[in-house]
Design an enzyme around this catalytic site. Sequence first.
Site, mmCIF file in Angstrom:
data_model
loop_
_atom_site.group_PDB
_atom_site.id
_atom_site.type_symbol
_atom_site.label_atom_id
_atom_site.label_comp_id
_atom_site.label_asym_id
_atom_site.label_seq_id
_atom_site.Cartn_x
_atom_site.Cartn_y
_atom_site.Cartn_z
ATOM 1 N N PHE A 105 4.325 -7.112 -2.251
ATOM 2 C CA PHE A 105 4.122 -8.327 -1.723
ATOM 3 C C PHE A 105 4.773 -8.601 -0.425
ATOM 4 O O PHE A 105 4.409 -9.566 0.460
ATOM 5 C CB PHE A 105 4.537 -9.436 -2.634
ATOM 6 C CG PHE A 105 5.922 -9.796 -2.863
ATOM 7 C CD1 PHE A 105 6.735 -10.442 -2.085
ATOM 8 C CD2 PHE A 105 6.600 -8.949 -3.925
ATOM 9 C CE1 PHE A 105 8.005 -10.706 -2.147
ATOM 10 C CE2 PHE A 105 8.074 -9.063 -4.285
ATOM 11 C CZ PHE A 105 8.709 -10.126 -3.303
ATOM 12 N N LYS A 160 -4.624 -0.872 -3.120
ATOM 13 C CA LYS A 160 -4.504 -1.882 -4.228
ATOM 14 C C LYS A 160 -3.313 -2.702 -3.892
ATOM 15 O O LYS A 160 -2.157 -2.491 -4.008
ATOM 16 C CB LYS A 160 -4.062 -0.916 -5.682
ATOM 17 C CG LYS A 160 -4.616 -1.859 -6.747
ATOM 18 C CD LYS A 160 -3.971 -3.264 -7.042
ATOM 19 C CE LYS A 160 -2.212 -3.168 -7.193
ATOM 20 N NZ LYS A 160 -1.615 -4.752 -7.325
ATOM 21 N N GLU A 183 -0.728 -8.282 -5.960
ATOM 22 C CA GLU A 183 -1.729 -9.699 -6.479
ATOM 23 C C GLU A 183 -0.984 -11.020 -6.130
ATOM 24 O O GLU A 183 -1.791 -11.910 -6.356
ATOM 25 C CB GLU A 183 -1.800 -9.590 -7.883
ATOM 26 C CG GLU A 183 -0.263 -9.667 -8.600
ATOM 27 C CD GLU A 183 0.258 -8.397 -8.881
ATOM 28 O OE1 GLU A 183 0.956 -8.428 -9.779
ATOM 29 O OE2 GLU A 183 -0.083 -7.418 -8.279
ATOM 30 N N SER A 224 9.357 -1.724 -6.579
ATOM 31 C CA SER A 224 10.711 -1.623 -7.337
ATOM 32 C C SER A 224 11.085 -0.041 -7.913
ATOM 33 O O SER A 224 9.881 0.490 -8.157
ATOM 34 C CB SER A 224 10.920 -2.573 -8.426
ATOM 35 O OG SER A 224 10.004 -2.289 -9.598
ATOM 36 N N CYS A 250 12.903 -4.756 2.678
ATOM 37 C CA CYS A 250 13.375 -3.363 2.161
ATOM 38 C C CYS A 250 14.690 -3.088 2.741
ATOM 39 O O CYS A 250 15.253 -2.544 2.405
ATOM 40 C CB CYS A 250 12.485 -2.185 2.227
ATOM 41 S SG CYS A 250 10.799 -2.820 1.307
#
Length: 426
Positions: free
Chosen positions: A155, A179, A182, A232, A287
Amino acid sequence: MATSVEVKTVGNWISGRVEASTSGRHGIVWDPATGAEQARVAFSNRTEVDLTVAVAKRAFAEWRSVPLSRRAEVMFKLRELIDANRRTIAGMITAEHGKTVPDAMGEVARGLENIEFACGIPNLLKGGFSEQASRGIDVYQIRQPLGVVAGITPFNFPAMVPMWMFANAIACGNAFILKPSEKDPSVSLYLAELIQKAGLPDGVFNVIQGDKEAVDRLLDHPDVKAISFVGSTPVAKAIYETGTRNGKRVQALGGAKNHMLLLPDADVAMAADAAVSAAYGSAGERCMAISVAVAVGDVADPLVAAIRERMAKIKVGPGTDDSNEMGPLITREHRDKVASYVANAATEGATVAVDGRGAIRRDGFFLEPSLLDNVAMGMRCYKDEIFGPVLCVMRVKTYEEALRIINENPFGNGVAIFTRDGGAAR
């Protein structure tokens, strides 16, 4: 009489058009600045993943034979389209992620660098030939596409990380399935539209929205040859183990705990500027965010004072306001998890030098910058990747002790050193 507002649904992009999901499941896309629901994202099922893979497999058969010069031409056109629509993309990122517009513009710029790299694909895909590697034996190397490959993206960079992945994958002749997270999925469909306008044949780039069900099917599907993931550490491990067990090439990037090492001779003002920018930029949801400052000797007190002075000037608010320097966190759950590290710090023995939890009372998912001092290795705030606007300060006596702490940390992404000593820096 109350009026109902229709909430948009974010669907899939399959074979060059938006497709609604038939799964009947969805997730909520929040507005992090207000806490209101702004969209719903489809959670695709296994059947829809299978359909998408089949579409990509058919498109790959033709795309892999397209000349390198033509693939590069598509990348050049895509680069121009993304460049021309930077602000639109940044606005979509800000709306769903919450980061400030300058942060979002920076994300688009870094993503563009990957598109620009892919423009040089004719040269990058050159092979090699060695004559007489052994008596009577010549050796040659060629680089060929794998087939259908997939990217599972986080995200925190909904535009940049997909561009890391799909640009080179497609330029090399693969078909790609994205993908996206969400939590902020809309930019993925906008990128798909731009890719189509750039001239990429339908089916070569596809977007499948979803959660664990979609991810698990991509990992199991025999026609998906490679997976790239950012997220993660626990999920990265699971994806790596499952994907490789199924014979796929997998790159899985997990958590980070980036350290900043300060020696007694450091320029404290410069170090404090860097620490505040690196720790609190994009609300710490990077990150490469600096989450630990390791201060050696007497530099700790002036460093903490300088950081506190700068933190007081950070303006926190909706990312759409250009005067704000830090926006909200992505969801209420994530905000509350990050806040729990500040709440628990004192019980673990740390000093809460600046407590940013006052912002929780506001609408939206805001948490102001926090500073934890006297942090030790065994504390939860040190062991975990917090992924929010929380900076930990560790105090040590020697350079050697600082190095040991940094090198023993199980996470590793980046480390910085502030010193005037060239030998120590080297």
